[in-house]
Design an enzyme around this catalytic site. Sequence first.
Site, PDB file in Angstrom:
ATOM      1  N   GLY A  45     -20.330 -42.524  16.612  1.00  0.00           N
ATOM      2  CA  GLY A  45     -21.009 -41.806  17.691  1.00  0.00           C
ATOM      3  C   GLY A  45     -22.212 -41.130  17.080  1.00  0.00           C
ATOM      4  N   GLU A  46     -22.387 -39.888  17.394  1.00  0.00           N
ATOM      5  CA  GLU A  46     -23.512 -39.134  16.835  1.00  0.00           C
ATOM      6  C   GLU A  46     -22.917 -37.910  16.126  1.00  0.00           C
ATOM      7  OE1 GLU A  46     -26.744 -39.577  16.279  1.00  0.00           O
ATOM      8  OE2 GLU A  46     -26.579 -37.585  15.415  1.00  0.00           O
ATOM      9  N   SER A  47     -23.036 -37.903  14.802  1.00  0.00           N
ATOM     10  CA  SER A  47     -22.323 -36.870  14.038  1.00  0.00           C
ATOM     11  C   SER A  47     -22.829 -35.466  14.336  1.00  0.00           C
ATOM     12  CB  SER A  47     -22.393 -37.165  12.540  1.00  0.00           C
ATOM     13  OG  SER A  47     -23.728 -37.282  12.113  1.00  0.00           O
ATOM     14  N   CYS A  76     -18.181 -44.817  10.570  1.00  0.00           N
ATOM     15  CA  CYS A  76     -19.587 -44.454  10.758  1.00  0.00           C
ATOM     16  C   CYS A  76     -19.763 -42.938  10.912  1.00  0.00           C
ATOM     17  CB  CYS A  76     -20.179 -45.263  11.895  1.00  0.00           C
ATOM     18  SG  CYS A  76     -21.965 -45.386  11.762  1.00  0.00           S
ATOM     19  N   ARG A 103     -27.184 -40.233   5.952  1.00  0.00           N
ATOM     20  CA  ARG A 103     -27.170 -40.673   7.352  1.00  0.00           C
ATOM     21  C   ARG A 103     -28.339 -41.620   7.668  1.00  0.00           C
ATOM     22  NH1 ARG A 103     -28.116 -36.443  11.075  1.00  0.00           N
ATOM     23  NH2 ARG A 103     -27.324 -37.907  12.623  1.00  0.00           N
ATOM     24  N   ARG A 134     -26.915 -47.870  13.123  1.00  0.00           N
ATOM     25  CA  ARG A 134     -27.477 -46.631  12.543  1.00  0.00           C
ATOM     26  C   ARG A 134     -26.523 -46.088  11.477  1.00  0.00           C
ATOM     27  NH1 ARG A 134     -28.195 -42.219  15.611  1.00  0.00           N
ATOM     28  NH2 ARG A 134     -26.598 -42.910  17.030  1.00  0.00           N
ATOM     29  N   HIS A 169     -18.576 -50.587  11.789  1.00  0.00           N
ATOM     30  CA  HIS A 169     -17.650 -50.649  12.931  1.00  0.00           C
ATOM     31  C   HIS A 169     -16.863 -51.959  12.934  1.00  0.00           C
ATOM     32  CE1 HIS A 169     -19.276 -47.122  15.010  1.00  0.00           C
ATOM     33  NE2 HIS A 169     -20.450 -47.523  14.550  1.00  0.00           N
ATOM     34  N   GLU A 171     -14.007 -52.129  14.470  1.00  0.00           N
ATOM     35  CA  GLU A 171     -13.333 -52.117  15.777  1.00  0.00           C
ATOM     36  C   GLU A 171     -14.185 -52.773  16.864  1.00  0.00           C
ATOM     37  OE1 GLU A 171     -14.786 -49.555  14.378  1.00  0.00           O
ATOM     38  OE2 GLU A 171     -16.090 -48.734  15.932  1.00  0.00           O
TER      39      GLU A 171
HETATM   40  N1  GLN Z   1     -26.309 -42.392  12.899  1.00  0.00           N
HETATM   41  C1  GLN Z   1     -25.144 -41.771  13.454  1.00  0.00           C
HETATM   42  C2  GLN Z   1     -24.933 -40.383  12.868  1.00  0.00           C
HETATM   43  O1  GLN Z   1     -25.579 -40.014  11.965  1.00  0.00           O
HETATM   44  C3  GLN Z   1     -23.894 -42.589  13.223  1.00  0.00           C
HETATM   45  C4  GLN Z   1     -23.953 -43.867  14.011  1.00  0.00           C
HETATM   46  C5  GLN Z   1     -22.628 -44.456  14.367  1.00  0.00           C
HETATM   47  O2  GLN Z   1     -21.593 -43.795  14.354  1.00  0.00           O
HETATM   48  N2  GLN Z   1     -22.658 -45.710  14.748  1.00  0.00           N
HETATM   49  O3  GLN Z   1     -24.116 -39.681  13.334  1.00  0.00           O
END
Ligand code: GLN
Length: 186
Positions: A45-47, A76, A103, A134, A169, A171
């Site tokens: 997701g987005e950390s 991720c 990241r 990403r 990923h 999954e």
């Molecule tokens: N770039 C995202 C982050 O820094 C991670 C991306 C992902 O979980 N697919 O959180």
Amino acid sequence: MIGVLALQGNFQSHLNILEKINLESLQVKSVKDLDRISGLIIPGGESTTMSKLLDNSNFVSEIKEFAKNNPILGSCAGAIIMSRNSFDERVLNLGLLDIEIDRNAYGRQVFSFSDKIQVIDGKNKSLCEVLFIRAPKIISVGNDCSVFALRNDEIIGVRQGKHFAITCHPELMHETKIHEMCFKSN
Ligand code: GLN
């Protein structure tokens, strides 16, 4: 029962994998859900966003406590959060694995790609198809860690004790191998 942290990100695809390998699952949305599970997945997701949501509750101390006896798998953004340091003050680092992680190290969303990685399970090695979205790069690995996934020579999956972190990923490509290693034979 295995929980999937369901505050943000692609938790649904992990729930699908758990179903595929016949493990009962639970969406973890509040701290009290931790009492019902014996393993946890921190999804991608987005950390930065996930960190804010974690920080708004007493999740951090409770997850650290949970981690003393139960396995946690991070993919991720999940791996970023599990790391010791990701060099971004907006991101919470739980320090469950002695790794440092950079990241967005492959560039922006448009530079996302799929690839085959090598997964090492004891003496067995196998290939898994995964997506890098990403993705971060693991830039240092402590002595207590061992490597369980490589992309060519690059370390992309590390375990320490019961805990597993992978930068991509599996999954999203319906690969079950890593979830099985973490929650069935760990
Ligand atoms: N770039 C995202 C982050 O820094 C991670 C991306 C992902 O979980 N697919 O959180």
